[in-house]
Write a protein that holds these residues in place. Structure first.
Motif, mmCIF file in Angstrom:
data_model
loop_
_atom_site.group_PDB
_atom_site.id
_atom_site.type_symbol
_atom_site.label_atom_id
_atom_site.label_comp_id
_atom_site.label_asym_id
_atom_site.label_seq_id
_atom_site.Cartn_x
_atom_site.Cartn_y
_atom_site.Cartn_z
ATOM 1 N N VAL A 132 0.869 -1.183 0.000
ATOM 2 C CA VAL A 132 0.000 0.000 0.000
ATOM 3 C C VAL A 132 0.897 1.222 0.000
ATOM 4 O O VAL A 132 1.859 1.304 0.776
ATOM 5 C CB VAL A 132 -0.928 0.022 1.229
ATOM 6 C CG1 VAL A 132 -1.765 1.301 1.240
ATOM 7 C CG2 VAL A 132 -1.837 -1.201 1.244
ATOM 8 N N VAL A 133 0.586 2.180 -0.881
ATOM 9 C CA VAL A 133 1.395 3.398 -0.990
ATOM 10 C C VAL A 133 0.506 4.611 -0.714
ATOM 11 O O VAL A 133 -0.025 5.239 -1.635
ATOM 12 C CB VAL A 133 2.050 3.529 -2.378
ATOM 13 C CG1 VAL A 133 3.008 4.727 -2.406
ATOM 14 C CG2 VAL A 133 2.799 2.250 -2.752
ATOM 15 N N PRO A 134 0.317 4.950 0.568
ATOM 16 C CA PRO A 134 -0.421 6.174 0.885
ATOM 17 C C PRO A 134 0.384 7.400 0.448
ATOM 18 O O PRO A 134 1.616 7.372 0.412
ATOM 19 C CB PRO A 134 -0.540 6.130 2.418
ATOM 20 C CG PRO A 134 -0.110 4.757 2.822
ATOM 21 C CD PRO A 134 0.806 4.269 1.759
ATOM 22 N N VAL A 135 -0.317 8.465 0.148
ATOM 23 C CA VAL A 135 0.319 9.709 -0.296
ATOM 24 C C VAL A 135 -0.106 10.853 0.607
ATOM 25 O O VAL A 135 -1.288 10.972 0.977
ATOM 26 C CB VAL A 135 -0.056 10.020 -1.760
ATOM 27 C CG1 VAL A 135 0.454 11.405 -2.167
ATOM 28 C CG2 VAL A 135 0.494 8.947 -2.694
ATOM 29 N N ALA A 136 0.860 11.692 0.992
ATOM 30 C CA ALA A 136 0.578 12.931 1.720
ATOM 31 C C ALA A 136 0.560 14.056 0.686
ATOM 32 O O ALA A 136 1.620 14.585 0.322
ATOM 33 C CB ALA A 136 1.636 13.185 2.785
ATOM 34 N N PRO A 137 -0.605 14.432 0.163
ATOM 35 C CA PRO A 137 -0.652 15.350 -0.985
ATOM 36 C C PRO A 137 -0.160 16.753 -0.653
ATOM 37 O O PRO A 137 -0.421 17.280 0.431
ATOM 38 C CB PRO A 137 -2.136 15.358 -1.366
ATOM 39 C CG PRO A 137 -2.855 14.983 -0.110
ATOM 40 C CD PRO A 137 -1.941 14.032 0.609
#
Length: 372
Positions: A132-137
């Motif tokens: 899983v690759v969450p992103v902090a936009p």
């Protein structure tokens, strides 16, 4: 008006000269030279870690790819999927694909603009997810604790893409994890820059050691390439830019903060939406979060008519890119809504106050604001 949405300002040639002279003397240009090691230690201490807590890379993409390969490995036939948020830059998806994964793209939370870890495990294909690759936009604050718990509970590897979130770690709002590696971009448009570059953050020596081997062709001491890897090392010249940037941090970042403050002053009475700047996001971004998509359409038309550069940083989300048509996409109504309402305004350290005022007046005097 400025000619671009961003026009970075990095250390001058004069400020770089002492470090370039050290390169001339050492005749070491790459392969983890002394300036790279010095930069890594200075950054680790800046983040409040007395020991090495990061490995630098040649780019933000190489940092993310190295973190995925080192922590999750390549795709397998049993776990071929990588979960990504729909609301992110195309580079996130490219990195996962280059590690062999098929992308499974899911919608984000309307309040955080990020993946919600609690919503992932109910997906019918979750057992086939390898990472899983969450992103902090836009340099926002990643929820490190929530993703550590998710990884521990599910045994599914997590790698966080926090490309522009350098300031969140420097200011102590985010902490470096021992179990979930985080990638940063050190591109010229990011809050801290080496011109081009990246870093993988983790306080685990084993993870950093594997990342270091991953960006060096997978070599061990016997120069035997033992696993999937890449050439992603930072050069001494990039490190020189980073070290000079740290030497002049207060000056270079203070100018950006002044720009944000001026925007807030000028747009304080606007009811079309809200201005989003540092510390909520990175200081190299100024987002105007419009209340509705119709307001966004009117504002972008008005900005274009007056030659004001602006940008939707994530376009319409990952689903709008031809390169990812073979991916698996869940319905993403939140991403479709917010991606057309987040207008990136000009942000550069030397942006004149008169220009900020003029841009703000265009927004305040738009037909949408006047109810036409």
């Amino acid at each position: 008006m400025p000619r671009a949405v961003q026009r970075p300002l990095l250390p001058s040639a004069h400020q770089l000269l002492p470090y370039l002279s050290r390169i001339d003397e050492s005749r070491i240009y790459s392969n983890r030279g002394p300036l790279v090691e010095l930069l890594e230690m200075r950054l680790s201490k800046l983040f409040g870690c007395p020991q090495l807590a990061l490995i630098t890379t040649s780019s933000g993409s190489s940092a993310l790819e190295a973190a995925i390969l080192a922590h999750a490995g390549q795709r397998t036939s049993q776990r071929p999927l990588a979960i990504l948020p729909a609301y992110t830059f195309a580079g996130t998806a490219h990195s996962a694909i280059r590690c062999g994964y098929d992308i499974l793209v899911m919608d984000v939370d309307a309040d955080t603009w990020m993946l919600n870890p609690e919503s992932l495990t109910s997906h019918p294909d979750f057992e086939r997810v390898g990472v899983v690759v969450p992103v902090a936009p836009h340099g926002s604050l990643p929820d490190i604790t929530a993703w550590e718990k998710f990884q521990s509970d599910t045994n599914c590897p997590v790698v966080i893409d926090a490309a522009a979130s350098f300031e969140q770690f420097k200011n102590g709002r985010a902490r470096i994890s021992a179990t979930v590696p985080t990638s940063l971009s050190l591109h010229a448009t990011k809050p801290f820059s080496t011109g081009e570059g990246g870093a993988v953050l983790c306080t685990s020596y084993d993870v950093l050691e594997r990342v270091g081997r991953t960006i060096n062709f997978g070599f061990d001491d016997d120069r035997n390439s033992k696993f999937a890897a890449l050439n992603g090392k930072m050069s001494e010249y990039q490190a020189a830019v980073g070290l000079a940037f740290l030497d002049n941090w207060d000056t270079l970042t203070g100018q950006r903060m002044s720009v944000s403050e001026q925007y807030h002053t000028c747009l304080s009475g606007c009811d079309l939406g809200r201005l989003v700047t540092q510390p909520q996001i990175g200081s190299t971004y100024t987002l105007f979060d419009c209340r509705t998509s119709d307001i966004a359409k009117d504002l972008t038309r008005r900005l274009a008519e007056n030659d004001v550069p602006h940008r939707f940083w994530y376009s319409s989300g990952l689903s709008g890119h031809y390169a990812f048509e073979s991916g698996y996409f869940e319905p993403s109504p939140v991403t479709q809504d917010i991606s057309v309402k987040h207008i990136g305004l000009p942000t550069m350290p030397d942006l004149d106050k008169a220009v900020i005022t003029a841009i703000s007046e265009l927004i305040l005097n738009s037909s949408a604001c006047q109810g036409d």
